[in-house]
Design an enzyme around this catalytic site. Structure first.
Site, PDB file in Angstrom:
ATOM      1  N   HIS A   1     -56.443  18.719  37.639  1.00  0.00           N
ATOM      2  CA  HIS A   1     -56.901  17.557  36.869  1.00  0.00           C
ATOM      3  C   HIS A   1     -55.731  16.867  36.182  1.00  0.00           C
ATOM      4  O   HIS A   1     -54.731  17.500  35.852  1.00  0.00           O
ATOM      5  CB  HIS A   1     -58.007  17.926  35.868  1.00  0.00           C
TER       6      HIS A   1
ATOM      7  N   GLU B   1     -61.618  15.984  36.132  1.00  0.00           N
ATOM      8  CA  GLU B   1     -61.806  17.262  36.801  1.00  0.00           C
ATOM      9  C   GLU B   1     -62.054  17.063  38.299  1.00  0.00           C
ATOM     10  O   GLU B   1     -62.345  15.943  38.735  1.00  0.00           O
ATOM     11  CB  GLU B   1     -63.012  17.981  36.175  1.00  0.00           C
TER      12      GLU B   1
HETATM   13  C1  GLP Z   1     -55.508  19.598  29.292  1.00  0.00           C
HETATM   14  C2  GLP Z   1     -55.335  18.079  29.042  1.00  0.00           C
HETATM   15  C3  GLP Z   1     -54.402  17.446  30.039  1.00  0.00           C
HETATM   16  C4  GLP Z   1     -53.223  18.352  30.220  1.00  0.00           C
HETATM   17  C5  GLP Z   1     -53.639  19.619  30.913  1.00  0.00           C
HETATM   18  C6  GLP Z   1     -52.517  20.647  31.057  1.00  0.00           C
HETATM   19  O1  GLP Z   1     -56.780  20.023  29.577  1.00  0.00           O
HETATM   20  N1  GLP Z   1     -56.529  17.328  28.958  1.00  0.00           N
HETATM   21  O2  GLP Z   1     -54.018  16.147  29.596  1.00  0.00           O
HETATM   22  O3  GLP Z   1     -52.265  17.711  31.037  1.00  0.00           O
HETATM   23  O4  GLP Z   1     -54.773  20.195  30.330  1.00  0.00           O
HETATM   24  O5  GLP Z   1     -52.202  21.216  29.836  1.00  0.00           O
HETATM   25  P1  GLP Z   1     -50.876  22.049  29.589  1.00  0.00           P
HETATM   26  O6  GLP Z   1     -49.766  21.044  29.679  1.00  0.00           O
HETATM   27  O7  GLP Z   1     -51.016  22.629  28.230  1.00  0.00           O
HETATM   28  O8  GLP Z   1     -50.797  23.056  30.676  1.00  0.00           O
END
Ligand code: GLP
Length: 261
Positions: free
Chosen positions: A138, A143
């Site tokens: 995503h 999603e």
């Molecule tokens: C979250 C956010 C996204 C983000 C992703 C990855 O759910 N909504 O915008 O890019 O998950 O997060 P992380 O960078 O902490 O792995």
């Protein structure tokens, strides 16, 4: 799509911050798209350092966040509006009110989504969008199964995303909201330049699909293959499933210096 494999988060932070700084240099009133999550933190930290030392300023800039949980109280520390304030906005010199996000507490959610789209449009669109990627592919909170033509709207989070994000809610998956507001894939695609950051082995499959898989709603990030200016910043672990990894490394090594990202 340019794939750049770097040593570590510090190098990713420097390359990402260079791109933001170069944009602000030629366009001080630039519109930035800001992602939450852990991936962009190295870029934000580096930008905060540069702002402190006076080499970059956000005084004329504006910002739009990508997404928001539905229903978290205004003061909740995991509300993305508060998260982005804490990790970035309060560390640099944005003018008050220059950064906005979708309103996860709106009584009329569809109206709030339409207003958010209009606010981005009225600001002239996003010049540079920073993105992370979920382990299920995503971007923002689009999603698997998201319409490739989607705009800002409400989405139901997958179990996997809620499990992934439980670490921000004391490890309690039930404390992670079930719904969110998110910019759509078509909204995100309208930014002029997209920089996606991914680190760690748990992102390797999603990164492989993003760069080398077929465009599919099952891996929403693959829609970025249709955008003319995408930069993917990876560490070695996130790059480990890439089929053409040697080619990407060689391309970056031999890149003309004048080219920028
Ligand atoms: C979250 C956010 C996204 C983000 C992703 C990855 O759910 N909504 O915008 O890019 O998950 O997060 P992380 O960078 O902490 O792995």
């Amino acid at each position: 799509m340019e794939v750049i494999i770097l040593q570590d988060a510090a190098e990713i932070g420097a390359v990402g911050a260079d791109a933001v700084a170069a944009l602000l240099d030629r366009k001080p009133e630039a519109v930035l798209g800001l992602a939450t999550g852990s991936s962009p933190l190295a870029i934000y930290d580096e930008l905060a350092r540069r702002c402190d030392s006076g080499t970059v300023s956000f005084r004329g800039a504006r910002g739009f966040t990508l997404d928001e949980y539905v229903g978290l109280p205004a003061e909740h520390p995991q509300r993305y509006r508060n998260v982005i304030d804490e990790v970035f906005v309060c560390k640099v010199d944005f003018a008050p009110g220059a950064v906005q996000g979708p309103d996860g507490l709106a009584a009329d959610i569809p109206a709030a989504c339409a207003e958010y789209e209009a606010a981005i449009r009225d600001a002239g669109g996003v010049d540079l969008q920073i993105l992370g990627i979920g382990t299920d592919g995503h971007i923002a909170f689009n999603e698997p199964g998201s319409s490739l033509g989607s705009r800002t709207r409400i989405k139901t989070l997958t179990r996997q995303t809620r499990v992934d994000n439980a670490r921000f809610f004391g490890g309690d998956v039930d404390a992670v909201p079930t719904h969110c507001l998110t910019q759509g894939l078509a909204t995100i695609l309208e930014a002029s330049h997209l920089i996606l950051v991914a680190t760690g082995r748990q992102k390797a499959e999603a990164v492989h699909q993003l760069v080398e898989g077929p465009v599919s709603a099952m891996w929403p990030a693959t829609i970025l293959q249709l955008h003319p200016h995408v930069t993917v910043l990876l560490d070695g672990a996130a790059a480990q499933r890439l089929q053409l990894v040697d080619y990407y490394r060689e391309t970056y090594r031999s890149k003309p210096e004048w080219q920028g990202i």
